[in-house]
Design an enzyme around this catalytic site. Structure first.
Site, PDB file in Angstrom:
ATOM      1  N   LYS A 116      33.125  -6.063  56.191  1.00 53.98           N
ATOM      2  CA  LYS A 116      34.055  -6.741  55.281  1.00 53.98           C
ATOM      3  C   LYS A 116      34.963  -5.730  54.601  1.00 53.98           C
ATOM      4  CE  LYS A 116      35.690 -10.061  52.662  1.00 53.98           C
ATOM      5  NZ  LYS A 116      35.025 -10.740  51.559  1.00 53.98           N
ATOM      6  N   HIS A 132      39.323  -9.551  53.215  1.00 56.67           N
ATOM      7  CA  HIS A 132      39.839 -10.234  52.013  1.00 56.67           C
ATOM      8  C   HIS A 132      41.320  -9.881  51.964  1.00 56.67           C
ATOM      9  CE1 HIS A 132      39.406 -11.774  47.746  1.00 56.67           C
ATOM     10  NE2 HIS A 132      40.667 -11.361  47.821  1.00 56.67           N
ATOM     11  N   HIS A 181      30.882 -17.471  54.897  1.00 58.63           N
ATOM     12  CA  HIS A 181      31.273 -16.554  53.800  1.00 58.63           C
ATOM     13  C   HIS A 181      30.508 -16.955  52.544  1.00 58.63           C
ATOM     14  CE1 HIS A 181      34.693 -14.212  51.670  1.00 58.63           C
ATOM     15  NE2 HIS A 181      33.755 -14.456  50.766  1.00 58.63           N
ATOM     16  N   HIS A 228      28.252 -15.552  48.943  1.00 61.19           N
ATOM     17  CA  HIS A 228      27.776 -14.518  48.009  1.00 61.19           C
ATOM     18  C   HIS A 228      26.434 -14.951  47.446  1.00 61.19           C
ATOM     19  CE1 HIS A 228      31.680 -12.406  47.825  1.00 61.19           C
ATOM     20  NE2 HIS A 228      32.164 -13.608  48.058  1.00 61.19           N
ATOM     21  N   HIS A 279      38.788 -16.789  53.738  1.00 62.68           N
ATOM     22  CA  HIS A 279      39.270 -17.769  52.749  1.00 62.68           C
ATOM     23  C   HIS A 279      40.792 -17.875  52.685  1.00 62.68           C
ATOM     24  CE1 HIS A 279      39.413 -14.040  50.520  1.00 62.68           C
ATOM     25  NE2 HIS A 279      38.130 -14.041  50.232  1.00 62.68           N
ATOM     26  N   ASP A 307      32.648 -19.234  50.439  1.00 65.06           N
ATOM     27  CA  ASP A 307      32.929 -18.269  49.373  1.00 65.06           C
ATOM     28  C   ASP A 307      32.250 -18.708  48.071  1.00 65.06           C
ATOM     29  OD1 ASP A 307      33.828 -15.972  48.214  1.00 65.06           O
ATOM     30  OD2 ASP A 307      35.907 -16.609  47.998  1.00 65.06           O
TER      31      ASP A 307
HETATM   32  C1  NCD Z   1      33.913 -13.348  44.835  1.00 66.57           C
HETATM   33  C2  NCD Z   1      32.713 -12.831  44.035  1.00 66.57           C
HETATM   34  O1  NCD Z   1      32.513 -13.293  42.910  1.00 66.57           O
HETATM   35  O2  NCD Z   1      31.979 -11.993  44.556  1.00 66.57           O
HETATM   36  N1  NCD Z   1      34.806 -14.028  43.941  1.00 66.57           N
HETATM   37  C3  NCD Z   1      35.729 -14.962  44.279  1.00 66.57           C
HETATM   38  O3  NCD Z   1      36.484 -15.384  43.403  1.00 66.57           O
HETATM   39  N2  NCD Z   1      35.824 -15.421  45.500  1.00 66.57           N
HETATM   40  C4  NCD Z   1      34.553 -12.235  45.562  1.00 66.57           C
HETATM   41  C5  NCD Z   1      35.534 -12.669  46.633  1.00 66.57           C
HETATM   42  O4  NCD Z   1      35.136 -13.122  47.691  1.00 66.57           O
HETATM   43  O5  NCD Z   1      36.734 -12.549  46.402  1.00 66.57           O
HETATM   44 ZN    ZN Z   2      33.972 -13.987  48.829  1.00 61.83          ZN
END
Ligand code: NCD
Ligand code: ZN
Length: 334
Positions: free
Chosen positions: A96, A133, A14, A16, A167, A239
């Site tokens: 997702k 999520h 996971h 970003h 998560h 995450d």
């Molecule tokens: C994530 C993001 O910034 O894209 N933020 C987070 O707090 N985890 C989005 C997510 O996975 O919830």
């Molecule tokens: Zn995330």
């Protein structure tokens, strides 16, 4: 002399990576250590078709350059047709699902799950995993708990759908994992190691503000014991979610912890401190490889007890543990 501690094909289930300059800053950090990662689709606008998915994968490949790294792509859940999903299936790891508005860039998410029966049926038929999520719109500490009935609804109604509870943060979510064969979960580094006190118990720590919000000591305890026991349905998913310092140190702080630079050293320390070194390989790679039948670049990482200091910044982003001394260091062997 004892054998070195080696990790084979670490995976981040996971992640970003964003786009543009941010992507160029953060992608090489993960690609240095990981053989692959599941790339989140919550861009602006979100990734909702094959064309954008392929373009984003190419952007990531360019950003990681020569590093051997497999971006495992995802689509943002919406009302897809069977033909769309058939075409995209060879290119993605899963879809997702975000409830609308619960986290960063999720405004076009789903409000009512039962309106998407036909999509879940097609995903089940085509064996496309659903990554979720799992948070309600309720009181912030109870959002995951309130979503558990939705996980049960999905698990019971679509028994052949592989569902990943992303998560997870609570003892209740850990318990649910054992009640349905088709439920799996990812756990982040920060939810494994921190509680809400670390973020809001003293002076507010914006760089630890994330969704789902950090939880209670007893929830962290449940996550830790499940992970350390080698639970085969619990996979590592960082995450890691970078935001520029201007979006974190301000009024209206964005949610997300940029943990990518410290994942392997901190997990090494955690498993070592708990006398479970042999369990790290399953958590960080094998369970996910088995679940998704992945073929990945060979990548060997050696973990050594050697200190180093985490940089204060990666361009505009403050990492988790900025300026702290790590007890373990990871080195790429191949
Ligand atoms: C994530 C993001 O910034 O894209 N933020 C987070 O707090 N985890 C989005 C997510 O996975 O919830
Ligand atoms: Zn995330």
């Amino acid at each position: 002399m004892t054998a070195p501690w080696m990790i084979h094909q670490p995976l981040d289930m996971h992640l970003h990576l964003r786009q543009g300059d941010m992507l160029k800053t953060v992608a090489p950090v993960s690609a240095e250590w990981f053989a692959g990662a599941v790339i989140m689709p919550n861009l602006i606008p979100p990734i909702t078709n094959l064309e954008r998915l392929v373009a984003y994968r190419e952007e990531i490949e360019e950003a990681v350059g020569h590093l051997d790294f497999t971006p495992l792509m995802t689509l943002f859940f919406r009302d897809y047709t069977r033909d769309e999903l058939l075409a995209v299936r060879p290119h993605l790891l899963g879809i997702k699902l975000y409830p609308d508005g619960v986290t960063t860039n999720s405004e076009s998410g789903v409000r009512k799950l039962d309106e998407f029966h036909h999509v879940f049926k097609i995903m089940e038929e085509l064996r496309i995993p659903l990554l979720v999520h799992g948070e309600s719109h309720g009181f912030v500490l109870d959002r995951e708990k309130e979503f558990l009935s939705s996980y049960e609804f999905l698990a019971e109604n679509y028994p052949d759908l592989t569902i990943v509870m992303e998560h997870i943060t609570t003892a209740d979510a850990v318990a649910l994992l054992d009640r349905h064969a088709n439920l799996h979960a990812t756990v982040t580094l920060h939810h494994l190691l921190l509680t809400l006190n670390d973020m809001a118990g003293g002076l507010l720590q914006p760089h630890l503000f994330c969704k789902p919000i950090l939880k209670r000591p007893e929830d962290r305890e449940a996550l830790q014991s499940a992970v350390l026991s080698g639970h085969p349905k619990l996979m590592f998913g960082s995450d890691s979610a970078p935001h520029p310092i201007s979006a974190k140190e301000c009024c209206g702080c964005a949610a997300g912890v940029f943990s990518a630079p410290v994942i392997l050293p901190m997990l090494a320390d955690f498993f070592d401190q708990n006398g479970c070194r042999e369990r790290l390989q399953g958590f960080i790679s094998d369970y996910a490889v088995n679940l998704h039948k992945l073929t990945l670049p060979t990548k060997q990482i050696r973990l050594d007890r050697q200190s180093w200091v985490v940089p204060e910044r990666y361009d505009s982003v403050v990492p988790f543990k900025a300026g702290a001394t790590m007890a373990w260091q990871a080195s790429r062997i191949s």
